[in-house]
Design an enzyme around this catalytic site. Sequence first.
Site, mmCIF file in Angstrom:
data_model
loop_
_atom_site.group_PDB
_atom_site.id
_atom_site.type_symbol
_atom_site.label_atom_id
_atom_site.label_comp_id
_atom_site.label_asym_id
_atom_site.label_seq_id
_atom_site.Cartn_x
_atom_site.Cartn_y
_atom_site.Cartn_z
ATOM 1 N N SER A 147 97.248 18.994 72.743
ATOM 2 C CA SER A 147 98.012 19.341 71.537
ATOM 3 C C SER A 147 98.786 18.150 71.013
ATOM 4 O O SER A 147 99.159 18.128 69.837
ATOM 5 C CB SER A 147 99.015 20.451 71.875
ATOM 6 O OG SER A 147 98.342 21.569 72.399
ATOM 7 N N GLU A 180 91.208 20.604 64.699
ATOM 8 C CA GLU A 180 91.548 19.236 64.311
ATOM 9 C C GLU A 180 90.656 18.285 65.119
ATOM 10 O O GLU A 180 90.642 18.362 66.348
ATOM 11 C CB GLU A 180 93.019 18.923 64.604
ATOM 12 C CG GLU A 180 94.001 19.693 63.728
ATOM 13 C CD GLU A 180 95.476 19.457 64.109
ATOM 14 O OE1 GLU A 180 96.307 19.391 63.199
ATOM 15 O OE2 GLU A 180 95.793 19.362 65.312
ATOM 16 N N ASN A 216 100.844 20.704 64.962
ATOM 17 C CA ASN A 216 101.968 20.774 65.897
ATOM 18 C C ASN A 216 103.126 19.870 65.504
ATOM 19 O O ASN A 216 104.286 20.163 65.844
ATOM 20 C CB ASN A 216 101.506 20.496 67.322
ATOM 21 C CG ASN A 216 100.721 21.679 67.874
ATOM 22 O OD1 ASN A 216 100.892 22.798 67.419
ATOM 23 N ND2 ASN A 216 99.849 21.428 68.825
ATOM 24 N N HIS A 227 90.657 19.725 68.820
ATOM 25 C CA HIS A 227 91.835 20.564 69.056
ATOM 26 C C HIS A 227 91.649 21.948 68.424
ATOM 27 O O HIS A 227 91.802 22.120 67.214
ATOM 28 C CB HIS A 227 93.075 19.858 68.476
ATOM 29 C CG HIS A 227 94.360 20.553 68.767
ATOM 30 N ND1 HIS A 227 95.428 20.560 67.907
ATOM 31 C CD2 HIS A 227 94.749 21.303 69.838
ATOM 32 C CE1 HIS A 227 96.411 21.256 68.428
ATOM 33 N NE2 HIS A 227 96.020 21.720 69.594
HETATM 34 N N1 LIG Z 1 98.326 27.387 74.425
HETATM 35 C C1 LIG Z 1 98.059 26.985 73.197
HETATM 36 O O1 LIG Z 1 98.496 27.606 72.207
HETATM 37 C C2 LIG Z 1 97.204 25.757 72.975
HETATM 38 C C3 LIG Z 1 96.586 25.582 71.727
HETATM 39 C C4 LIG Z 1 95.763 24.468 71.531
HETATM 40 C C5 LIG Z 1 95.586 23.540 72.557
HETATM 41 N N2 LIG Z 1 96.228 23.729 73.742
HETATM 42 C C6 LIG Z 1 96.002 22.728 74.786
HETATM 43 O O2 LIG Z 1 94.994 23.212 75.664
HETATM 44 C C7 LIG Z 1 95.241 22.699 76.983
HETATM 45 C C8 LIG Z 1 95.338 23.856 77.961
HETATM 46 O O3 LIG Z 1 96.391 24.733 77.558
HETATM 47 P P1 LIG Z 1 96.374 26.295 77.910
HETATM 48 O O4 LIG Z 1 97.287 26.947 76.935
HETATM 49 O O5 LIG Z 1 94.966 26.785 78.080
HETATM 50 O O6 LIG Z 1 97.114 26.262 79.324
HETATM 51 P P2 LIG Z 1 96.986 27.274 80.561
HETATM 52 O O7 LIG Z 1 98.243 27.114 81.318
HETATM 53 O O8 LIG Z 1 96.570 28.636 80.110
HETATM 54 O O9 LIG Z 1 95.744 26.666 81.384
HETATM 55 C C9 LIG Z 1 95.825 25.404 81.994
HETATM 56 C C10 LIG Z 1 94.606 25.200 82.875
HETATM 57 O O10 LIG Z 1 94.743 23.922 83.523
HETATM 58 C C11 LIG Z 1 94.433 24.089 84.894
HETATM 59 N N3 LIG Z 1 95.155 23.067 85.653
HETATM 60 C C12 LIG Z 1 96.477 23.028 85.963
HETATM 61 N N4 LIG Z 1 96.749 21.936 86.685
HETATM 62 C C13 LIG Z 1 95.572 21.266 86.844
HETATM 63 C C14 LIG Z 1 95.188 20.091 87.517
HETATM 64 N N5 LIG Z 1 96.099 19.355 88.194
HETATM 65 N N6 LIG Z 1 93.887 19.708 87.469
HETATM 66 C C15 LIG Z 1 92.974 20.442 86.798
HETATM 67 N N7 LIG Z 1 93.272 21.591 86.146
HETATM 68 C C16 LIG Z 1 94.553 21.985 86.171
HETATM 69 C C17 LIG Z 1 94.911 25.495 85.247
HETATM 70 O O11 LIG Z 1 94.289 25.954 86.406
HETATM 71 C C18 LIG Z 1 94.440 26.249 83.984
HETATM 72 O O12 LIG Z 1 93.066 26.587 84.085
HETATM 73 C C19 LIG Z 1 96.513 21.854 76.902
HETATM 74 O O13 LIG Z 1 96.152 20.518 76.700
HETATM 75 C C20 LIG Z 1 97.220 22.423 75.667
HETATM 76 O O14 LIG Z 1 98.070 21.503 75.033
HETATM 77 C C21 LIG Z 1 97.008 24.830 73.998
#
Ligand SMILES: NC(=O)c1ccc[n+]([C@@H]2O[C@H](COP(=O)([O-])OP(=O)(O)OC[C@H]3O[C@@H](n4cnc5c(N)ncnc54)[C@H](O)[C@@H]3O)[C@@H](O)[C@H]2O)c1
Length: 291
Positions: free
Chosen positions: A126, A159, A197, A147
């Site tokens: 993000s 994005e 963001n 993204h």
């Molecule tokens: N939540 C949102 O609204 C959103 C929107 C767009 C993009 N993102 C981005 O997507 C990505 C994931 O976010 P999310 O919301 O799915 O988070 P989440 O917490 O739901 O999932 C995170 C994932 O990362 C894994 N993880 C944690 N530590 C780890 C490690 N050391 N090595 C490998 N895997 C690991 C976890 O097991 C889980 O599967 C981030 O980069 C976030 O910025 C999030």
Amino acid sequence: MPETGTVKAVKRVGVVGSGIMGSGVAEVAAKAGFEVVLRSRTQSSADAMLAGLERSLAKQVERGKVTDDERAAALERVTAVTDLGELTDCDLVLESIVEDLATKKHLFTELDRVCRDGAVLATNTSTLPVVEMAMETGRPDHVCGVHFFNPAPLMPLVEIVRAITTSDETVATARAFAEACGKTVVDVKDQAGFVVNALLFPYLNNAVKLLDAGVASRDDIDAAMKGGCNFPMGPLELIDLVGLDTSLAILDALYEEFRDPNYAPAPLLRRMVSAERYGRKSGQGFYDYRK
Ligand SMILES: NC(=O)c1ccc[n+]([C@@H]2O[C@H](COP(=O)([O-])OP(=O)(O)OC[C@H]3O[C@@H](n4cnc5c(N)ncnc54)[C@H](O)[C@@H]3O)[C@@H](O)[C@H]2O)c1
């Protein structure tokens, strides 16, 4: 800034991480006809992701959004694995793991080692600098940001983030992938927060500060922004949906880059994360989801 690079064929897509975004992107890509290899660290989270996908697709059949044949075909296209080596044959790999630069950089080193030459390696970050992940690989021209937004199956935007090392061909290939997923694409440069963001997070952060200052209650802050700005969700509902831990990481990265006080995380947000109140995904955030 439309790119002019040649589009490389993408058939097989790797998704790393089975949290909110990894699961959502796997669903989107499978429905769009890509073969999807979803990598979780543990078999139990891989199984949970597949079960969630089955539930989501079954609901869409009930609502008449997809046919039963489409549901079955989409499920057939998804393989859940725990070994990163299974991503070898993917044409494009999109990581969606925790928003932490050191963790993502380590993953890119590994992806560069296991993925075939020529594969595009993308991040769903993000806010974090895409160029730093790119420079962990021997193919920084093949790395970009893709993204998606939350929930990925519903939100129309993607994005495409161009780092200073990204080639036109990589941007064109990532764009073609996102468009094939039915998304509207905007091109952005590799600067913290990109467009959405950078604009959204000062707003969410200031909502938490208003709550903490006692200016209005949680429900009144959300009602005010829904009724006063015609937003579909209030800011505290939205930050619960995004995830408070992810939101804190996003604000930290924005503040690190710009030193703008609007990006300095609200102290209450940090305290909520310390208390493991991550929002919907943990059952408790500004709202309680444990019923
Ligand atoms: N939540 C949102 O609204 C959103 C929107 C767009 C993009 N993102 C981005 O997507 C990505 C994931 O976010 P999310 O919301 O799915 O988070 P989440 O917490 O739901 O999932 C995170 C994932 O990362 C894994 N993880 C944690 N530590 C780890 C490690 N050391 N090595 C490998 N895997 C690991 C976890 O097991 C889980 O599967 C981030 O980069 C976030 O910025 C999030």
